[in-house]
Design a protein around this motif. Structure first.
Motif, PDB file in Angstrom:
ATOM      1  N   MET A 180       0.950   2.643   0.273  1.00  0.00           N
ATOM      2  CA  MET A 180       0.302   2.112   1.489  1.00  0.00           C
ATOM      3  C   MET A 180      -1.197   2.385   1.425  1.00  0.00           C
ATOM      4  SD  MET A 180       3.013   0.992   2.744  1.00  0.00           S
ATOM      5  CE  MET A 180       4.009   1.268   1.292  1.00  0.00           C
ATOM      6  N   GLY A 181      -1.567   3.602   1.059  1.00  0.00           N
ATOM      7  CA  GLY A 181      -2.989   3.946   0.996  1.00  0.00           C
ATOM      8  C   GLY A 181      -3.712   3.117  -0.045  1.00  0.00           C
ATOM      9  N   TRP A 182      -3.085   2.976  -1.206  1.00  0.00           N
ATOM     10  CA  TRP A 182      -3.720   2.183  -2.268  1.00  0.00           C
ATOM     11  C   TRP A 182      -3.890   0.738  -1.804  1.00  0.00           C
ATOM     12  CZ3 TRP A 182      -3.215  -2.061  -5.335  1.00  0.00           C
ATOM     13  CH2 TRP A 182      -4.008  -2.098  -6.499  1.00  0.00           C
ATOM     14  N   LEU A 184      -4.044  -0.366   1.284  1.00  0.00           N
ATOM     15  CA  LEU A 184      -5.085  -0.434   2.309  1.00  0.00           C
ATOM     16  C   LEU A 184      -6.462  -0.464   1.650  1.00  0.00           C
ATOM     17  CD1 LEU A 184      -6.118  -0.377   5.210  1.00  0.00           C
ATOM     18  CD2 LEU A 184      -5.843   2.120   5.201  1.00  0.00           C
ATOM     19  N   GLY A 185      -6.608   0.312   0.581  1.00  0.00           N
ATOM     20  CA  GLY A 185      -7.879   0.305  -0.147  1.00  0.00           C
ATOM     21  C   GLY A 185      -8.224  -1.076  -0.684  1.00  0.00           C
ATOM     22  N   GLN A 186      -7.209  -1.820  -1.137  1.00  0.00           N
ATOM     23  CA  GLN A 186      -7.473  -3.177  -1.644  1.00  0.00           C
ATOM     24  C   GLN A 186      -7.895  -4.093  -0.501  1.00  0.00           C
ATOM     25  OE1 GLN A 186      -7.355  -2.930  -4.997  1.00  0.00           O
ATOM     26  NE2 GLN A 186      -6.719  -0.911  -4.294  1.00  0.00           N
ATOM     27  N   LEU A 188      -9.402  -3.157   2.237  1.00  0.00           N
ATOM     28  CA  LEU A 188     -10.780  -2.792   2.600  1.00  0.00           C
ATOM     29  C   LEU A 188     -11.762  -3.370   1.587  1.00  0.00           C
ATOM     30  CD1 LEU A 188     -10.222   0.957   3.606  1.00  0.00           C
ATOM     31  CD2 LEU A 188     -10.483  -1.000   5.144  1.00  0.00           C
ATOM     32  N   ASP A 189     -11.387  -3.320   0.317  1.00  0.00           N
ATOM     33  CA  ASP A 189     -12.250  -3.904  -0.725  1.00  0.00           C
ATOM     34  C   ASP A 189     -12.472  -5.394  -0.485  1.00  0.00           C
ATOM     35  OD1 ASP A 189     -13.091  -1.870  -2.414  1.00  0.00           O
ATOM     36  OD2 ASP A 189     -11.213  -1.867  -3.543  1.00  0.00           O
TER      37      ASP A 189
ATOM     38  N   GLY B  80      -0.291  10.784   3.440  1.00  0.00           N
ATOM     39  CA  GLY B  80       0.153  10.005   2.284  1.00  0.00           C
ATOM     40  C   GLY B  80      -0.779   8.832   2.024  1.00  0.00           C
ATOM     41  N   MET B  81      -1.255   8.212   3.101  1.00  0.00           N
ATOM     42  CA  MET B  81      -2.233   7.124   2.948  1.00  0.00           C
ATOM     43  C   MET B  81      -3.535   7.658   2.363  1.00  0.00           C
ATOM     44  SD  MET B  81      -1.674   4.005   4.993  1.00  0.00           S
ATOM     45  CE  MET B  81      -3.194   4.012   5.859  1.00  0.00           C
ATOM     46  N   GLY B  84      -3.141   7.885  -1.310  1.00  0.00           N
ATOM     47  CA  GLY B  84      -3.196   6.563  -1.940  1.00  0.00           C
ATOM     48  C   GLY B  84      -4.603   5.978  -1.944  1.00  0.00           C
ATOM     49  N   LEU B  85      -5.328   6.182  -0.856  1.00  0.00           N
ATOM     50  CA  LEU B  85      -6.714   5.695  -0.808  1.00  0.00           C
ATOM     51  C   LEU B  85      -7.565   6.415  -1.844  1.00  0.00           C
ATOM     52  CD1 LEU B  85      -7.070   5.392   3.056  1.00  0.00           C
ATOM     53  CD2 LEU B  85      -7.619   3.557   1.443  1.00  0.00           C
ATOM     54  N   ALA B  88      -7.152   5.033  -5.124  1.00  0.00           N
ATOM     55  CA  ALA B  88      -7.860   3.758  -5.275  1.00  0.00           C
ATOM     56  C   ALA B  88      -9.379   3.953  -5.239  1.00  0.00           C
ATOM     57  CB  ALA B  88      -7.420   2.788  -4.179  1.00  0.00           C
ATOM     58  N   TRP B  90     -11.300   5.790  -2.987  1.00  0.00           N
ATOM     59  CA  TRP B  90     -11.968   6.010  -1.705  1.00  0.00           C
ATOM     60  C   TRP B  90     -12.123   7.508  -1.450  1.00  0.00           C
ATOM     61  CZ3 TRP B  90     -13.704   1.776   1.125  1.00  0.00           C
ATOM     62  CH2 TRP B  90     -13.270   0.528   0.653  1.00  0.00           C
TER      63      TRP B  90
END
Lengths: 429, 356
Positions: A180-182, A184-186, A188-189, B80-81, B84-85, B88, B90
């Motif tokens: 989910m975090g990864w 969300l990062g995409q 935001l990108d 957890g988010m 993951g961020l 990526a 962040w």
């Protein structure tokens, strides 16, 4: 909305035979300890968007994948490789070379089919500890992958960033939230906010404030580059974890580019799905989070590939998350430390062996004239060759140096930890 | 009562502002968001309303809902988010609303955030700052007054820090956010509204990492701070208890006893050399913390003193702490928290100690 559907075999017409397909693996490196990866035919041999593509997998956003029929022979080859390495790994555990291993036999279609749909230019996979087939399909260094089972390094010894395949996760559902975090990062990108605008943001953007951020739109934008998608692997057992439910809720609220890929293999060690999943279906839960879902035949590699490609396309084009429940069966034990005879019947196992994913795929390839004896002989030889490379790679892995205990705990380690390291190294020398 | 004494200058500064700790933290977040556009703030109620303690007040309006955003009410999901961020690329600054709300997130904090750099062999660093309003003293409901530093400090891969003044809050938060490792930033919620001078870098530096880099070279991660010099004994503390210790030092001074007060600031890594320098001089030490006694960080500090100052010590190290009980309701809060009387009793015991 029909919350899920079963996708059958009959969707794809027979196409051209690919009997003459060449082997593409990197088997001839002279490096003493080369990375062993099955280089995917999908990546290297198919020019995208050229096939007269009628499948649902070809839809949007410039990420059209080849149809399942086009790559079915390659999917078979990859499943063969996964099974050969899996068999080799069990043997290596029996001889003591591997401390333990979690076999994937029976789940090759679910893993290879989903992994093959992943576009490594945009997407990122979050595995647990039984995703060898995904690693094969994604071209991960397989010796590095097996390092986790060799107890060389928990997360494996491949490069997770370059491989687009997160470090191996020993805790079920542990990595689902990371996806989910990864994702969300995409998003935001791509200039998108998680949800609508801040209360005063609209007026700020309407003014001439040069410091104002780009508007935080939430409407899908299919005109620009695809939004990278995360695919989260988990099982029917992991679906009981709160993190999976929190993740689905986040994915729904934030419209995250995610594929929840549940391999329902019938058993969480000794507990069957009927004693694990209330309501009987993981995919049915998606409706409660406002997510579309598909319950598919996880032993039909084409069905898995197509469903995953559809879900990824939805994510790429801003349509948010999808839950896929691939119904499959863990033919082997949970791990080499387990004895399924204590909790399930041989009859049950035999009935699933009749639905062996490789046999199903072979039958279709033969029935539709897509492959013949020559192909299957070559595929078996190729799988054996790759598994022997992996075996050699495993057996040649060296002991880890003691300083690795300390090397990666921090990006900037405190002096106190360095002092512990120096003293430990001094005491052992 | 003076609580903002910073005897050491920090970064070269050109502006001094009188701020509450809440305002100082808000300013640090604003400057960090401006310095690095990969920095993100998220958590429960941090967006529209600006956080239940208003620490993120106005930041969503300034930086937009893609940089500062509200999450669903799920602490494991938030952390957890964050992992993951960070994977990526962040730089997440999640807030968990209260100390006790970190319990539902512990799996992601301990099993994931603290280990991912190690699991990935350094390819996936975790520059996450977990902001955690911490400690007691505000008559809050259950699980809103926990002191969890020893839990976090025990986890390999984490760094832990707690500011004691508005100035410390500004600089330590910027330093934590700039750090490439996961930092648990424990904000002493009972001190949010106390004001003090904040020494700010030159305006041209506030919106870059230059000031933070400068601060890092002069005051690296893991550096403690002597907030009051003395010679008869050292009070060692952190967070909200530092001001209590300064108050005790004032009382003791009336009787001619000069207490040194050491603000540890960083609870992992602990400044063993700083502890050694102070206690070698004063030869007596009292550790003060709100957390329960058993396996509290006072034990670790005491062990450091024993290892490094054994010959210098004139008396056993005293610990003045909370008790081994659940953090109580407001009616019993004052009975639980270390106060001036308990600390002075420990000082007296230390001073009166005779060998044999």
């Amino acid at each position: 909305m029909a919350p899920w559907q079963v996708v059958g075999l009959s969707r794809w017409p027979a196409r051209r035979a690919l009997r003459t397909m060449k082997s593409t693996e990197n088997s001839t490196s002279r490096d003493s300890n080369p990375p062993v990866a099955h280089r995917s035919f999908i990546e290297t041999n198919v020019t995208r968007n050229t096939a007269a593509d009628t499948s649902a997998a070809s839809a949007a956003a410039g990420t059209s994948a080849p149809s399942a029929a086009e790559i079915l022979p390659e999917l078979y080859r990859q499943m063969s490789i996964a099974r050969a390495i899996d068999r080799e790994a069990v043997n290596l555990q029996r001889t003591g070379a591997l401390p333990a291993y979690a076999p994937l036999i029976g789940q090759e279609a679910a893993q290879v089919g989903s992994g093959a749909a992943i576009d490594k230019r945009y997407d990122f996979a979050f595995p647990t500890y039984r995703e060898l087939g995904v690693a094969v399909a994604m071209g991960v260094d397989l010796t590095g992958y097996m390092a986790t089972h060799l107890a060389s390094w928990h997360g494996g010894l491949y490069d997770p960033v370059a491989s687009r395949f997160a470090p191996i996760q020993a805790v079920v559902a542990g990595s689902v939230l990371h996806a989910m975090g990864w994702a969300l990062g995409q998003k935001l990108d791509a200039g998108l906010a998680p949800v609508g605008r801040a209360p005063n943001e609209a007026s700020a953007h309407d003014s001439s404030n040069p410091d104002a951020n780009e508007p935080a739109a939430t409407e899908p934008d299919t005109s620009s580059a695809p939004i990278g998608a995360a695919i989260a692997y988990f099982g029917d057992g992991a679906s009981s974890q709160g993190d999976v439910h929190e993740a689905m809720n986040f994915a729904g609220v934030y419209t995250l580019p995610v594929v929840f890929f549940c391999q329902n293999n019938g058993w969480a060690i000794s507990v069957p799905t009927e004693n694990q999943v209330a309501g009987g279906s993981v995919s049915a839960r998606a409706a409660g989070y406002g997510l579309p879902s598909e319950k598919i035949d996880g032993n039909d590699v084409a069905a898995v590939y197509e469903a995953t490609a559809r879900a990824l396309n939805r994510a790429h084009s801003g349509g948010g998350a999808t839950v896929i429940e691939a119904m499959t069966y863990r033919v082997g034990p949970h791990s080499t430390s387990d004895d399924p005879g204590r909790y399930r019947s041989l009859d049950e196992e035999q009935s699933w062996r009749a639905r062996d994913p490789l046999k199903l795929c072979e039958k279709r390839l033969r029935d539709e004239g897509l492959a013949g004896d020559e192909f299957f002989t070559e595929a078996a030889a190729h799988a054996l060759e790759v598994s022997e490379q992996v075996r050699a790679g495993i057996l040649s892995q060296v002991d880890r140096p003691m300083h690795e205990l300390f090397d990666f705990v921090y990006a900037e380690p405190p002096a106190a930890l360095l002092a512990q390291r120096d003293r430990a190294l001094e005491e052992i020398s | 009562m003076t609580m903002t004494a910073d005897t050491r200058p920090r970064t070269p500064h050109t502006e001094t502002r009188h701020l509450s700790m809440q305002q100082a933290l808000n300013l640090a977040l604003e400057h960090s968001l401006a310095a690095d556009d990969r920095t993100l703030i998220f958590g429960e109620d941090v967006g529209r309303v600006g956080g239940v303690f208003r620490v993120t007040d106005g930041l969503q309006q300034k930086f937009g809902a893609a940089r500062v955003f509200d999450t669903p009410l799920a602490e494991s999901g938030i952390m957890g988010m964050a992992v993951g961020l960070a994977m990526a690329g962040w730089r997440p600054v999640p807030e968990l609303q209260f100390d006790g709300f970190s319990y539902p997130a512990m799996n992601q904090v301990i099993s994931q955030m603290a280990r991912m750099n190690n699991r990935s062999r350094g390819t996936m660093p975790m520059p996450i700052t977990l902001r955690l309003p911490s400690f007691g003293g505000i008559r809050a409901p259950e699980l809103h007054g926990e002191s969890l530093e020893s839990l976090f400090a025990h986890v390999p891969g984490l760094k832990v820090v707690s500011p004691s003044t508005p100035n410390e809050a500004y600089h330590l938060l910027r330093q934590a956010i700039a750090d490439p490792d996961p930092v648990v930033f424990m904000e002493p919620k009972s001190r949010y509204w106390q004001r003090g001078d904040v020494l700010l870098p030159a305006p041209s530096d506030t919106e870059s990492d230059a000031a933070t880099a400068e601060h890092e070279t002069t005051t690296p991660v893991g550096t403690s701070n002597v907030v009051r010099e003395g010679k008869h004994a050292t009070l060692i503390s952190w967070g909200a208890m530092v001001s209590t210790c300064l108050q005790v030092a004032e009382y003791a001074a009336e009787d001619g006893v000069e207490l040194e007060v050491l603000d540890l600031r960083w609870l992992k890594p602990i400044d063993a050399a700083g502890i050694q320098a102070s206690v070698s001089k004063t030869r007596r030490a009292i550790v003060v913390h709100e957390a329960p006694l058993t396996a509290g960080l006072g034990g670790e500090v005491s062990a450091i003193i024993m290892e490094r100052c054994f010959d210098a010590l004139r008396a056993p190290v005293e610990r003045v702490t909370g008790f081994d009980v659940p953090y109580p309701s407001g009616a019993l809060e004052d009975a639980y928290l270390p106060n001036a009387d308990r600390i002075l009793n420990a000082v007296q015991k230390t001073l009166e100690y005779r060998r044999g």
